[in-house]
Design a protein around this motif. Sequence first.
Motif, PDB file in Angstrom:
ATOM      1  N   TYR A 170      16.220  19.079  23.062  1.00 24.62           N
ATOM      2  CA  TYR A 170      16.222  20.522  22.798  1.00 24.62           C
ATOM      3  C   TYR A 170      16.404  21.269  24.105  1.00 24.62           C
ATOM      4  CZ  TYR A 170      14.559  25.149  21.312  1.00 24.62           C
ATOM      5  OH  TYR A 170      14.445  26.493  21.068  1.00 24.62           O
ATOM      6  N   ARG A 171      17.317  22.224  24.080  1.00 22.94           N
ATOM      7  CA  ARG A 171      17.627  23.037  25.247  1.00 22.94           C
ATOM      8  C   ARG A 171      17.894  22.150  26.474  1.00 22.94           C
ATOM      9  NH1 ARG A 171      13.854  28.522  24.533  1.00 22.94           N
ATOM     10  NH2 ARG A 171      15.405  29.611  23.262  1.00 22.94           N
ATOM     11  N   GLY A 172      17.129  22.324  27.560  1.00 24.93           N
ATOM     12  CA  GLY A 172      17.404  21.600  28.794  1.00 24.93           C
ATOM     13  C   GLY A 172      17.315  20.093  28.656  1.00 24.93           C
ATOM     14  N   GLU A 179      15.779  28.738  17.809  1.00 24.41           N
ATOM     15  CA  GLU A 179      16.672  29.392  18.765  1.00 24.41           C
ATOM     16  C   GLU A 179      17.157  28.359  19.763  1.00 24.41           C
ATOM     17  OE1 GLU A 179      13.534  31.175  22.002  1.00 24.41           O
ATOM     18  OE2 GLU A 179      13.650  32.201  20.062  1.00 24.41           O
ATOM     19  N   GLY A 180      18.314  28.635  20.389  1.00 24.59           N
ATOM     20  CA  GLY A 180      18.837  27.706  21.380  1.00 24.59           C
ATOM     21  C   GLY A 180      19.686  26.612  20.766  1.00 24.59           C
ATOM     22  N   ILE A 181      19.905  25.571  21.552  1.00 22.55           N
ATOM     23  CA  ILE A 181      20.803  24.470  21.167  1.00 22.55           C
ATOM     24  C   ILE A 181      20.046  23.158  21.140  1.00 22.55           C
ATOM     25  CG2 ILE A 181      22.807  23.117  21.946  1.00 22.55           C
ATOM     26  CD1 ILE A 181      24.049  25.701  22.912  1.00 22.55           C
ATOM     27  N   THR A 205      25.558  18.364  17.813  1.00 19.66           N
ATOM     28  CA  THR A 205      24.976  19.459  18.570  1.00 19.66           C
ATOM     29  C   THR A 205      24.965  20.670  17.655  1.00 19.66           C
ATOM     30  OG1 THR A 205      25.932  18.568  20.611  1.00 19.66           O
ATOM     31  CG2 THR A 205      25.134  20.844  20.661  1.00 19.66           C
ATOM     32  N   GLN A 264      28.690  29.313  25.834  1.00 18.72           N
ATOM     33  CA  GLN A 264      28.331  28.104  25.102  1.00 18.72           C
ATOM     34  C   GLN A 264      29.394  27.754  24.074  1.00 18.72           C
ATOM     35  OE1 GLN A 264      24.540  29.452  23.665  1.00 18.72           O
ATOM     36  NE2 GLN A 264      23.393  28.561  25.386  1.00 18.72           N
ATOM     37  N   GLU A 312      19.494  23.756  30.891  1.00 17.15           N
ATOM     38  CA  GLU A 312      19.856  24.711  29.845  1.00 17.15           C
ATOM     39  C   GLU A 312      20.148  24.043  28.503  1.00 17.15           C
ATOM     40  OE1 GLU A 312      22.664  27.760  30.853  1.00 17.15           O
ATOM     41  OE2 GLU A 312      22.158  27.667  32.991  1.00 17.15           O
ATOM     42  N   TYR A 313      21.139  23.168  28.462  1.00 20.43           N
ATOM     43  CA  TYR A 313      21.507  22.539  27.192  1.00 20.43           C
ATOM     44  C   TYR A 313      22.444  21.366  27.436  1.00 20.43           C
ATOM     45  CZ  TYR A 313      25.684  25.432  27.906  1.00 20.43           C
ATOM     46  OH  TYR A 313      26.796  26.030  28.440  1.00 20.43           O
TER      47      TYR A 313
END
Length: 590
Positions: free
Chosen positions: A366-368, A388-390, A409, A419, A512-513
């Motif tokens: 998740y995320r980072g 929220e996020g990627i 993803t 993104q 980040e992702y």
Amino acid sequence: MNTGQRLSQMRQVMSEAHIDAYIIPSNDPHQSEYVADHWKSREWISGFTGSAGTVVVTNDHAGLWTDSRYFLQAEEQLKSSSFVLHKMYDQFSAGHIDWMKGHLQEGARLGIDPLLFSIIQEEDLQKKLGGAGMHLVYIENIMDKIWSDRPELPRNKIFRHDVRYAGSSRSEKISVIRDQMKTLGADYHLVSTLDDIAWLFNIRGRDVDYNPVVIAYAVIGPNGVVLFIDPAKIDAGLASEFKGDAIEIMDYQSLAGFLNKLPESASILVHKPSTSIAMYRAINARIIPGQLISRDLKSTKNATELKHVKDAMVKDGVALVRAFMWLENELKTRTVSELEFSDKLAECRATQDGYYGESFGAIIGYRGNGAIIHYRPEKETCAQILPEGILLADSGGQYVNGTTDITRTIALSPPTERQKEAYTRVLKGHIALACAIYPKGTIGGQLDVLARKPLWDAGLNYLHGTGHGVGFFLNVHEPPQGFTAGLSSRSNTVLKPGMITSNEPGHYVTGEYGMRIENLIVTVESDKEGFYAHETITYFPIDTTLISRKLMSDEEIAWLNAYHVMVRNRLSPNLDTKEIEWLEQKCRPI
């Protein structure tokens, strides 16, 4: 003991043996990727749990060399120890050798376990270190002197892999191999790799994590075959079958003695990259260096295997629909940990007929954490997934009728334009490789650039290979083929019909992702004479909310829409009404 105490004891043993450095690899005597606990020496002494890496211990330095897939993981696991991380930006380089040449004096004695290094690795070490005036010292099982609670070798029962899945009996496989041996002038053929042994004998087991293999050796002779294995692992039924196929059972530890008693007049075909120094030096017969015959045969799946693996992909897709639906619903009211979602994926797969287990530890980033290429969530440290996020999810299953490996993803909230552009370029590369048409004789390295070019056009790249071979209810990372840059055996292998390979370009922003889109593709005959093409055999939607449509060509959009029609048609008959509604929404044309 902590890593500091283990290092202290290691250095004491090294001093007694007059060794200036000791090299600890990640593999076992069979050059396996995943190894039984008994051979996890590198992990035990360093604390680094990744599947690839090399440790070098000297009197005043302890270093771990690993590649970019594990940089962040290694930094975290080594930060409280005396070990220094040496980053390998080329996955196939040997940075530890260069380091030793620059830091050890002429005449230095370098210790290695001859069971854990192949002949090819020994030759490489001799060539690079001998020129620097250094000498190899062979010490078998040095870890036994300091690893007091070292696990025993596993004694799990093996089981039959039915010919209705395999498509070919063990006697048929042995006959084909023996014919090739005759062509090469070999009386005997040594097989050390665990997946080749499982394939050859149509057996499977639980001796290591994820790969359904058994710890054994095999020697194919002119009239019979010897399987070197713990006899306690074989039940009476299999023992009877083996006898009927002229397969003799000998104890696992007796291979060296057997090789030493071969007639000097006989010849034996040996695959040097997978044969340990210890076993190679035990051979009394004339050695014929060559390829592992079963590896090429195993890599080209027969019609029966291909039919079954497509059925396994349907089961896998159904499981993924249920797992991702569950995640979406849970995130409406609460957070879900990365580990909980990893467990949910395995739970949903386990409801499918013929499920055996995961094909590797799921990468749920998740995320980072998604930027850590081989990240695995741990209970104490994993992130909580928010709406929220990627999220990057790379997972796979082992079924009696196939092995799966898929990465998706997904955006859990509206993505940024940056993104979307990166994701779309990953998708464009994925589609380019999926649609490739290429002449017979093409190697994987020639196609790797197709997946990278859309990213390169924007100054982006990824540091891992684009694809690896996949086994049939066997190793998820199966040699010899693949799509990689550079001069590796994987990149230099000629692609042939029946080869199953992953297609997984990616993009990662540290902290980040991470983004990766992975399907499995099989090499097939093209409708153009003399050319091959790819058939995609993974069935699950690709997230369209992350796509920048303006970057997609009409041909790419057509491919994606056609892919989603196929996914919907393959999975819908096995889903209930709500699941079909969810799937249809995810497969809407763009």
